[in-house]
Scaffold this motif. Structure first.
Motif, PDB file in Angstrom:
ATOM      1  N   LEU A 118      -1.810   1.189   3.750  1.00 31.42           N
ATOM      2  CA  LEU A 118      -0.958   1.469   2.598  1.00 31.42           C
ATOM      3  C   LEU A 118       0.298   0.627   2.729  1.00 31.42           C
ATOM      4  O   LEU A 118       1.108   0.847   3.633  1.00 31.42           O
ATOM      5  N   LYS A 119       0.432  -0.353   1.847  1.00 32.41           N
ATOM      6  CA  LYS A 119       1.565  -1.263   1.913  1.00 32.41           C
ATOM      7  C   LYS A 119       2.639  -0.802   0.945  1.00 32.41           C
ATOM      8  O   LYS A 119       2.404  -0.677  -0.257  1.00 32.41           O
ATOM      9  N   LEU A 120       3.838  -0.554   1.485  1.00 32.96           N
ATOM     10  CA  LEU A 120       4.974  -0.134   0.677  1.00 32.96           C
ATOM     11  C   LEU A 120       5.858  -1.343   0.398  1.00 32.96           C
ATOM     12  O   LEU A 120       6.216  -2.078   1.314  1.00 32.96           O
ATOM     13  N   ASN A 121       6.200  -1.541  -0.851  1.00 33.39           N
ATOM     14  CA  ASN A 121       7.051  -2.667  -1.244  1.00 33.39           C
ATOM     15  C   ASN A 121       8.380  -2.124  -1.751  1.00 33.39           C
ATOM     16  O   ASN A 121       8.421  -1.359  -2.710  1.00 33.39           O
ATOM     17  N   LYS A 122       9.454  -2.542  -1.128  1.00 30.84           N
ATOM     18  CA  LYS A 122      10.788  -2.122  -1.543  1.00 30.84           C
ATOM     19  C   LYS A 122      11.713  -3.319  -1.412  1.00 30.84           C
ATOM     20  O   LYS A 122      12.056  -3.745  -0.304  1.00 30.84           O
ATOM     21  N   GLY A 123      12.097  -3.891  -2.541  1.00 33.84           N
ATOM     22  CA  GLY A 123      12.948  -5.071  -2.491  1.00 33.84           C
ATOM     23  C   GLY A 123      12.214  -6.217  -1.827  1.00 33.84           C
ATOM     24  O   GLY A 123      11.086  -6.533  -2.174  1.00 33.84           O
ATOM     25  N   ASP A 124      12.848  -6.826  -0.841  1.00 35.31           N
ATOM     26  CA  ASP A 124      12.236  -7.960  -0.135  1.00 35.31           C
ATOM     27  C   ASP A 124      11.423  -7.533   1.079  1.00 35.31           C
ATOM     28  O   ASP A 124      10.764  -8.358   1.712  1.00 35.31           O
ATOM     29  N   GLY A 125      11.465  -6.263   1.421  1.00 36.29           N
ATOM     30  CA  GLY A 125      10.762  -5.819   2.620  1.00 36.29           C
ATOM     31  C   GLY A 125       9.447  -5.161   2.279  1.00 36.29           C
ATOM     32  O   GLY A 125       9.131  -4.885   1.130  1.00 36.29           O
ATOM     33  N   GLU A 126       8.649  -4.926   3.296  1.00 35.95           N
ATOM     34  CA  GLU A 126       7.394  -4.209   3.117  1.00 35.95           C
ATOM     35  C   GLU A 126       7.021  -3.520   4.419  1.00 35.95           C
ATOM     36  O   GLU A 126       7.426  -3.926   5.504  1.00 35.95           O
ATOM     37  N   GLU A 127       6.270  -2.451   4.277  1.00 37.66           N
ATOM     38  CA  GLU A 127       5.837  -1.651   5.419  1.00 37.66           C
ATOM     39  C   GLU A 127       4.372  -1.305   5.190  1.00 37.66           C
ATOM     40  O   GLU A 127       3.975  -0.960   4.074  1.00 37.66           O
ATOM     41  N   VAL A 128       3.546  -1.407   6.233  1.00 36.47           N
ATOM     42  CA  VAL A 128       2.129  -1.092   6.106  1.00 36.47           C
ATOM     43  C   VAL A 128       1.819   0.119   6.980  1.00 36.47           C
ATOM     44  O   VAL A 128       2.077   0.106   8.188  1.00 36.47           O
ATOM     45  N   LEU A 129       1.278   1.154   6.373  1.00 31.01           N
ATOM     46  CA  LEU A 129       0.959   2.390   7.072  1.00 31.01           C
ATOM     47  C   LEU A 129      -0.543   2.478   7.332  1.00 31.01           C
ATOM     48  O   LEU A 129      -1.360   2.054   6.515  1.00 31.01           O
ATOM     49  N   ALA A 130      -0.900   3.054   8.460  1.00 36.88           N
ATOM     50  CA  ALA A 130      -2.308   3.301   8.790  1.00 36.88           C
ATOM     51  C   ALA A 130      -2.699   4.684   8.279  1.00 36.88           C
ATOM     52  O   ALA A 130      -1.874   5.603   8.232  1.00 36.88           O
TER      53      ALA A 130
END
Length: 210
Positions: A118-130
């Motif tokens: 699950l890739k979270l997009n917020k502004g210029d950053g991103e986070e990928v959750l398992a």
């Protein structure tokens, strides 16, 4: 499996849709509508490789409220709704044409044949959750007009935390679906294409917390 014009139109519409309002983790937070309409609103479609379609439904309280109002859940309301609303839950359906001997579908007919993020997009950053869990729901086999058959694999993919909390951290989310192919010797060709096994296919929702 024929790639229908309807499926292609759905994919284009899904890619260009506006932000959707995410409700809090309670059926009472959303007004029920028809189940079909709610599922259509929260479902995305992709055709990432020849003979392959991926459909994913993101479970918002709108779908849960609509299903409860229809009286067709078949299980106690509280336990059923908590399963979808106390975590960020997706129903993922993979439709795979059987193209033997070019493609042996067996490795992809189980949950271990796919990986998710699950890739979270917020502004210029991103986070990928398992995912916290991946459950195989059903595997079906259907005949095709050409005399062959194709497979449909349905899975439930869940991530920690309710969807509303995820929406407050992200302007959009991508469910990343990858094929996990068996090890092969040398430079053997990927059965579904190297792009799918390396990068996966992305199904995106633009979110707006209620």
């Amino acid at each position: 499996m024929a790639l229908t014009r309807h499926a292609c139109v759905l994919a284009l519409l899904a890619a260009g849709c506006g932000p959707q309002t995410v409700h809090t983790a309670s059926p009472s937070s959303a007004a029920p509508t028809s189940v079909r309409r709610a599922e259509d609103d929260w479902t995305r479609h992709r055709i990432p490789a020849e003979g392959l379609q991926v459909h994913a439904t993101l479970w918002d309280a709108e779908i849960v409220a609509s299903a409860l109002a229809s009286g067709k859940t078949g299980v106690p309301d509280g336990a059923w709704s908590e399963r979808f609303l106390k975590q960020t839950a997706f129903t993922v359906v993979v439709e795979l044409e059987d193209r033997q001997p070019v493609l042996d579908p067996t490795p992809f007919l189980r949950a271990e044949g796919w990986s998710f993020g699950l890739k979270l997009n917020k502004g210029d950053g991103e986070e990928v959750l398992a995912p916290s869990s991946v459950d195989l729901l059903v595997v079906d086999r259907f005949p095709t007009l050409g005399g062959g058959h194709h497979h449909r694999v349905a899975m439930m993919v869940a991530f920690d935390g309710p969807l509303h909390d995820v929406a407050t951290r992200s302007e959009s989310i991508d469910l990343v679906v990858k094929a996990v192919e068996p090890p092969s010797e040398g430079r053997a060709r990927s059965m579904l294409g190297r792009r799918l096994s390396r990068r996966g296919t992305h199904l995106r929702w633009r979110l707006q917390p209620s």
